[in-house]
Design a protein around this motif. Sequence first.
Motif, PDB file in Angstrom:
ATOM      1  N   PHE A 369       0.831  -1.209   0.000  1.00 24.14           N
ATOM      2  CA  PHE A 369       0.000   0.000   0.000  1.00 24.14           C
ATOM      3  C   PHE A 369       0.863   1.255   0.000  1.00 24.14           C
ATOM      4  N   THR A 373       1.056   3.732  -3.178  1.00 23.68           N
ATOM      5  CA  THR A 373       0.584   5.103  -3.000  1.00 23.68           C
ATOM      6  C   THR A 373       1.628   6.090  -3.478  1.00 23.68           C
ATOM      7  N   THR A 381      -2.971   0.232  -4.919  1.00 16.95           N
ATOM      8  CA  THR A 381      -3.278   0.960  -3.689  1.00 16.95           C
ATOM      9  C   THR A 381      -4.646   0.570  -3.150  1.00 16.95           C
ATOM     10  N   ALA A 385      -5.452  -1.599   0.231  1.00 17.59           N
ATOM     11  CA  ALA A 385      -6.254  -0.961   1.280  1.00 17.59           C
ATOM     12  C   ALA A 385      -7.399  -1.868   1.713  1.00 17.59           C
ATOM     13  N   LEU A 417      -5.810   5.686   4.495  1.00 20.23           N
ATOM     14  CA  LEU A 417      -6.079   4.274   4.749  1.00 20.23           C
ATOM     15  C   LEU A 417      -6.893   4.083   6.021  1.00 20.23           C
TER      16      LEU A 417
END
Length: 533
Positions: A369, A373, A381, A385, A417
């Motif tokens: 993640f 990102t 991503t 998440a 997140l």
Amino acid sequence: MDSSPSTPKSSEPITIMGEYPFDNRYGDADVILRSSDGIAFFVHKAILRVASTFFAGMFSLPQPVSTSGQIFNLHTIDIDEGKRTIDSLLRLCYPVTDPSLPSVHDIEPVLGAAIKYDMNEATRLVTTSLLALLTQEPLQVYAAACRLNLESTAYRAASTFSGCSGDRSPGSTQKSTSHKKMTSVNTRLSFPVDAYDLEMDTVSAGEYYRLLCYRSGNAQRRLHFWEKTEAFLRKLTPTPAETSPREFDHPFNDSLKGDIIIRSCSNTYFYVYKQLLSLASSVLAELIQDSGVGGQGEEDLPAVLLPESDSTLAVLLQLCYPLVDPVIHTLWDAHNLLEAATKYKIVRAVEVARKRWFKGIYEEPMRVFLRATRLGWEKETTEAAMQIAYSKVKNDITDPGIVFEMDRTPAFALRRLLVFRQKCREAIALTRGSKLPRETLSSLYWDSQASNVLVPNTAASKFLLRVHQYAYEKTQVLRENEKLVLNIDQFLPFSITPPTNNEEASSALHDEIVERDRTFITNIAYALAKIKF
């Protein structure tokens, strides 16, 4: 940009003088500080020597004899700070009224300049002003302290945000508080755990993570809020044993099958063909072209020395050839490959590394993640998440197995997140008919135990993840003004077998169970479909 003062060119015009007492009203100034926006501050060496060991050292050196770079025959020093910062800083050094610094935004640049120029008294005064804002803006103070590497100030801001008076000091050996006890304490804190300030966007995810760990009581051993995450984690968990180098295969051992040598950082030779590497990478093409001068290898072949390891080059070079994709064993291998592929602009290698990172979503979703990102990989991503939002405690983001990616990722990524996970948990709770007070909503933001209440086991976690993935996929293909329709029959437990002694009653019971589950799952699916990441 060089942060040290420098002498400007004489051709650079002065636009305006600073305000009193920096306008040389009495004609006794003996040096000029010129701000980054061209404002000239006429000051006195005697005062700067006392106020700043930096300037005391500078003025102890022989001064230039030439008039070049002087204004009004005074030595002029260019500095990086702007007018407002320098004016406030100098007023703290002169016997005049102290400047007004009402906000963290006003204080931080002045404090940074005071530290930079070794102005101890000015640093003390501005730090006091910063600490005075703790009770109103602890997150802003914490962010400023992290940016300026002020550990004691960061600790005090973290303590204020956590609502404690310092019992959990950085050096405390106090035993960890149980989750139940911490929950009862947290309900009385002044600042909810999900409170956030935009000033936090400019600190790293690691610094935000450490703040939340401290607040939740998970950082009992000594820590530094602004230190690297790797160092912080070593205080929480034993350092893993070093793994022995892994053997690897590659087709570049034969000196007869190449017209140039690529040498690794450990001096391993890879015999490759120039043309294939040049076609795969414009960067390598330039290095190969330059290797013709003074870059000879042992077999009278030109050689190019690259700083990458043997294992990274073995994979990278294979991806320059028309060969099958090599196996990328770990995410660390994928990390090294991606760094090298990006550096040398090898498109195929970048894509292979990215695919391996995507597979890592199921191994280390938090790490993927953060990396995704930072690189703008939206698909990875979002998927990572979702995996994190429905993961159990041992894989949760409050687990100390977080990797160094945090220090390279801004805090707003972690914030995004956590908000997403909080909304997912809230949607599930509300669908089940639970009424959530404010403190419970806050706990859904960070509390690693909250998922145990809402999602009691791994099977339920995987089930809800699949429902959310299905709802998300449907929203992605939804056309404008089209109504969302979800078919959740695929998730229903049709395998439930009613008792066989009464077929009619069994059928009715089965239908009742299916209808109840259909309604419940439908409500959850539509609730989760509304959550945007």
